[in-house]
Design a protein around this motif. Structure first.
Motif, mmCIF file in Angstrom:
data_model
loop_
_atom_site.group_PDB
_atom_site.id
_atom_site.type_symbol
_atom_site.label_atom_id
_atom_site.label_comp_id
_atom_site.label_asym_id
_atom_site.label_seq_id
_atom_site.Cartn_x
_atom_site.Cartn_y
_atom_site.Cartn_z
ATOM 1 N N ALA A 168 0.508 -1.138 -0.042
ATOM 2 C CA ALA A 168 0.413 -0.062 0.537
ATOM 3 C C ALA A 168 1.296 1.285 -0.137
ATOM 4 O O ALA A 168 0.642 2.069 -1.170
ATOM 5 C CB ALA A 168 -0.583 0.694 1.319
ATOM 6 N N PRO A 169 1.647 1.688 0.910
ATOM 7 C CA PRO A 169 2.350 2.619 0.983
ATOM 8 C C PRO A 169 3.437 2.911 -0.478
ATOM 9 O O PRO A 169 3.099 4.412 -0.459
ATOM 10 C CB PRO A 169 3.712 2.332 1.998
ATOM 11 N N VAL A 170 3.820 1.706 -1.059
ATOM 12 C CA VAL A 170 4.466 2.282 -2.706
ATOM 13 C C VAL A 170 3.351 2.650 -3.721
ATOM 14 O O VAL A 170 4.338 3.476 -3.823
ATOM 15 C CB VAL A 170 5.123 1.292 -3.050
ATOM 16 N N LEU A 171 2.485 2.084 -3.362
ATOM 17 C CA LEU A 171 1.493 2.002 -4.574
ATOM 18 C C LEU A 171 0.789 3.928 -4.388
ATOM 19 O O LEU A 171 0.520 4.514 -5.297
ATOM 20 C CB LEU A 171 0.084 1.111 -4.612
ATOM 21 N N TRP A 172 0.349 4.111 -2.945
ATOM 22 C CA TRP A 172 0.459 5.414 -3.099
ATOM 23 C C TRP A 172 0.950 6.139 -3.442
ATOM 24 O O TRP A 172 0.477 7.284 -3.611
ATOM 25 C CB TRP A 172 0.232 5.491 -1.352
ATOM 26 N N ARG A 173 2.125 6.245 -3.142
ATOM 27 C CA ARG A 173 3.194 7.072 -3.982
ATOM 28 C C ARG A 173 3.759 6.793 -5.178
ATOM 29 O O ARG A 173 4.037 8.068 -5.706
ATOM 30 C CB ARG A 173 4.560 6.916 -3.324
ATOM 31 N N LEU A 174 3.111 6.224 -5.680
ATOM 32 C CA LEU A 174 3.368 6.780 -7.405
ATOM 33 C C LEU A 174 3.609 7.660 -8.244
ATOM 34 O O LEU A 174 4.334 8.123 -9.138
ATOM 35 C CB LEU A 174 2.683 5.325 -7.813
ATOM 36 N N GLY A 175 2.534 8.203 -7.923
ATOM 37 C CA GLY A 175 2.086 10.144 -8.811
ATOM 38 C C GLY A 175 3.640 10.501 -7.926
ATOM 39 O O GLY A 175 4.148 11.047 -9.266
ATOM 40 N N ALA A 176 3.761 10.785 -6.877
ATOM 41 C CA ALA A 176 4.823 12.011 -6.531
ATOM 42 C C ALA A 176 6.142 11.351 -6.683
ATOM 43 O O ALA A 176 6.962 11.552 -7.278
ATOM 44 C CB ALA A 176 4.772 11.628 -4.959
ATOM 45 N N LEU A 177 6.166 9.841 -7.396
ATOM 46 C CA LEU A 177 7.344 9.348 -8.047
ATOM 47 C C LEU A 177 7.567 9.540 -9.445
ATOM 48 O O LEU A 177 8.876 8.806 -9.794
ATOM 49 C CB LEU A 177 7.159 7.698 -7.481
ATOM 50 N N GLY A 178 6.228 9.622 -10.280
ATOM 51 C CA GLY A 178 6.274 10.150 -11.263
ATOM 52 C C GLY A 178 5.874 9.020 -12.379
ATOM 53 O O GLY A 178 6.498 9.069 -12.814
ATOM 54 N N VAL A 179 5.678 8.164 -11.541
ATOM 55 C CA VAL A 179 5.347 6.074 -11.933
ATOM 56 C C VAL A 179 4.198 7.001 -12.531
ATOM 57 O O VAL A 179 2.791 6.565 -11.840
ATOM 58 C CB VAL A 179 5.576 5.313 -11.281
ATOM 59 N N LYS A 180 4.102 6.094 -14.184
ATOM 60 C CA LYS A 180 2.579 6.280 -14.824
ATOM 61 C C LYS A 180 2.501 4.501 -14.778
ATOM 62 O O LYS A 180 2.809 4.545 -16.002
ATOM 63 C CB LYS A 180 2.185 7.249 -15.575
ATOM 64 N N MET A 181 1.364 3.867 -14.415
ATOM 65 C CA MET A 181 1.741 2.888 -14.625
ATOM 66 C C MET A 181 0.577 1.785 -16.472
ATOM 67 O O MET A 181 -0.090 3.040 -16.369
ATOM 68 C CB MET A 181 0.733 1.572 -13.628
ATOM 69 N N PRO A 182 0.989 1.319 -16.957
ATOM 70 C CA PRO A 182 0.616 1.088 -18.541
ATOM 71 C C PRO A 182 -1.024 0.667 -18.558
ATOM 72 O O PRO A 182 -1.663 0.046 -17.015
ATOM 73 C CB PRO A 182 1.331 -0.179 -19.017
ATOM 74 N N GLY A 183 -1.774 0.645 -19.122
ATOM 75 C CA GLY A 183 -3.048 -0.029 -19.093
ATOM 76 C C GLY A 183 -3.720 -1.707 -18.933
ATOM 77 O O GLY A 183 -4.118 -1.716 -18.390
ATOM 78 N N SER A 184 -2.711 -2.074 -19.226
ATOM 79 C CA SER A 184 -2.569 -3.481 -19.332
ATOM 80 C C SER A 184 -2.316 -3.751 -17.609
ATOM 81 O O SER A 184 -2.277 -5.008 -17.318
ATOM 82 C CB SER A 184 -0.925 -4.632 -20.143
ATOM 83 N N ALA A 185 -1.912 -2.735 -16.581
ATOM 84 C CA ALA A 185 -2.162 -3.581 -15.150
ATOM 85 C C ALA A 185 -3.304 -2.924 -14.400
ATOM 86 O O ALA A 185 -3.373 -2.003 -13.218
ATOM 87 C CB ALA A 185 -1.000 -2.164 -14.962
ATOM 88 N N GLU A 186 -4.291 -2.629 -15.072
ATOM 89 C CA GLU A 186 -5.096 -2.155 -14.724
ATOM 90 C C GLU A 186 -5.795 -3.021 -13.438
ATOM 91 O O GLU A 186 -6.512 -2.384 -12.679
ATOM 92 C CB GLU A 186 -6.581 -2.274 -15.235
ATOM 93 N N ASN A 187 -5.264 -4.401 -12.943
ATOM 94 C CA ASN A 187 -5.935 -4.961 -12.356
ATOM 95 C C ASN A 187 -5.135 -4.561 -10.896
ATOM 96 O O ASN A 187 -6.033 -4.692 -9.900
ATOM 97 C CB ASN A 187 -5.766 -6.059 -12.418
ATOM 98 N N LEU A 188 -4.337 -3.478 -11.382
ATOM 99 C CA LEU A 188 -2.950 -3.386 -9.907
ATOM 100 C C LEU A 188 -3.737 -2.245 -9.829
ATOM 101 O O LEU A 188 -3.892 -1.799 -8.312
ATOM 102 C CB LEU A 188 -1.627 -3.529 -10.333
ATOM 103 N N ASN A 189 -4.124 -1.233 -10.317
ATOM 104 C CA ASN A 189 -4.514 -0.024 -9.799
ATOM 105 C C ASN A 189 -5.937 -0.075 -9.353
ATOM 106 O O ASN A 189 -5.836 0.612 -8.379
ATOM 107 C CB ASN A 189 -4.817 0.667 -11.465
ATOM 108 N N GLU A 190 -6.957 -1.149 -9.762
ATOM 109 C CA GLU A 190 -8.438 -1.478 -8.704
ATOM 110 C C GLU A 190 -8.132 -2.056 -7.833
ATOM 111 O O GLU A 190 -8.422 -1.854 -6.744
ATOM 112 C CB GLU A 190 -8.749 -2.608 -9.772
#
Length: 214
Positions: A168-190
């Motif tokens: 949870a903590p690292v997923l929460w920080r993705l935007g602040a880290l400049g990390v944008k996940m690809p559309g293929s990782a939709e389930n990870l975003n959910e």
């Protein structure tokens, strides 16, 4: 009387010294909130701050945070802190009962810390070239995780575990880290949104961490 015994007499409740931000400190706070522990005192130390009790115990606050103190017990290893909290306060359990599943969970947590947390630290503190490489590595690792998780509700199945608390903590920080996940990782975003929606996760956030979500 030993230093830890003196401290035990001064502290009635389990105390956790934490950074207001930082992945490891946040991870421990997520676990505390998932356990819904009322008699836990969380004290925040910013870099450069000192605490009389920790100085007395010769704990290096520049590097050894979070720290857990429970009477005469002083823990500075994060994995030990997580498992101590889970065993000291067994309900709700955050580790599987089956020994093989527990071992797999421990290994997953170490891999998350060794890969995702490490890449996040490089992005926050490394040179431009190292930051680019770390972002690429983090995206690749999380994309692979998304593939292996499939549509599971949580990392190990239908129930939340310490592994999810670590994610949870690292997923929460993705935007602040400049990390944008690809559309293929939709389930990870959910999956991330399920974690963020939990009352325990919301309660774990400091004001600084609330501002990291961009």
């Amino acid at each position: 009387m030993s230093d830890s015994a003196v401290l035990a007499n001064r502290r009635a409740y389990l105390t956790i010294f934490s950074r207001p931000s930082g992945l490891l400190s946040h991870l421990v706070r997520v676990v505390v909130r998932e356990k819904n522990l009322a008699n836990v005192n969380i004290e925040f130390l910013r870099p450069g701050d000192e605490n009389e009790d920790l100085v007395h115990l010769k704990v290096d606050t520049a590097s050894e945070l979070p720290v857990l103190i429970d009477r005469q017990l002083v823990l500075t290893d994060v994995r030990t802190i997580l498992e101590y909290i889970d065993e000291r306060f067994p309900h709700p359990p955050l580790m599987p009962i089956d020994p093989a599943e527990r071992a797999a969970a421990r290994q997953a947590i170490e891999e998350i810390r060794g890969e995702f947390y490490k890449m996040a630290d490089i992005i926050e503190n490394g040179s431009a070239a190292k930051v680019r490489a770390a972002r690429k590595s983090l995206i690749s690792g999380l994309t692979g995780l998304a593939t292996s998780m499939g549509r599971r509700k949580y990392f190990l199945g239908s129930e939340i575990s310490l592994v999810d608390c670590a994610m949870a903590p690292v997923l929460w920080r993705l935007g602040a880290l400049g990390v944008k996940m690809p559309g293929s990782a939709e389930n990870l975003n959910e999956y991330a949104q399920r974690l963020f929606a939990r009352p325990a996760f919301k309660a774990s956030l400091t004001e600084i961490e609330e501002g990291l979500r961009v």
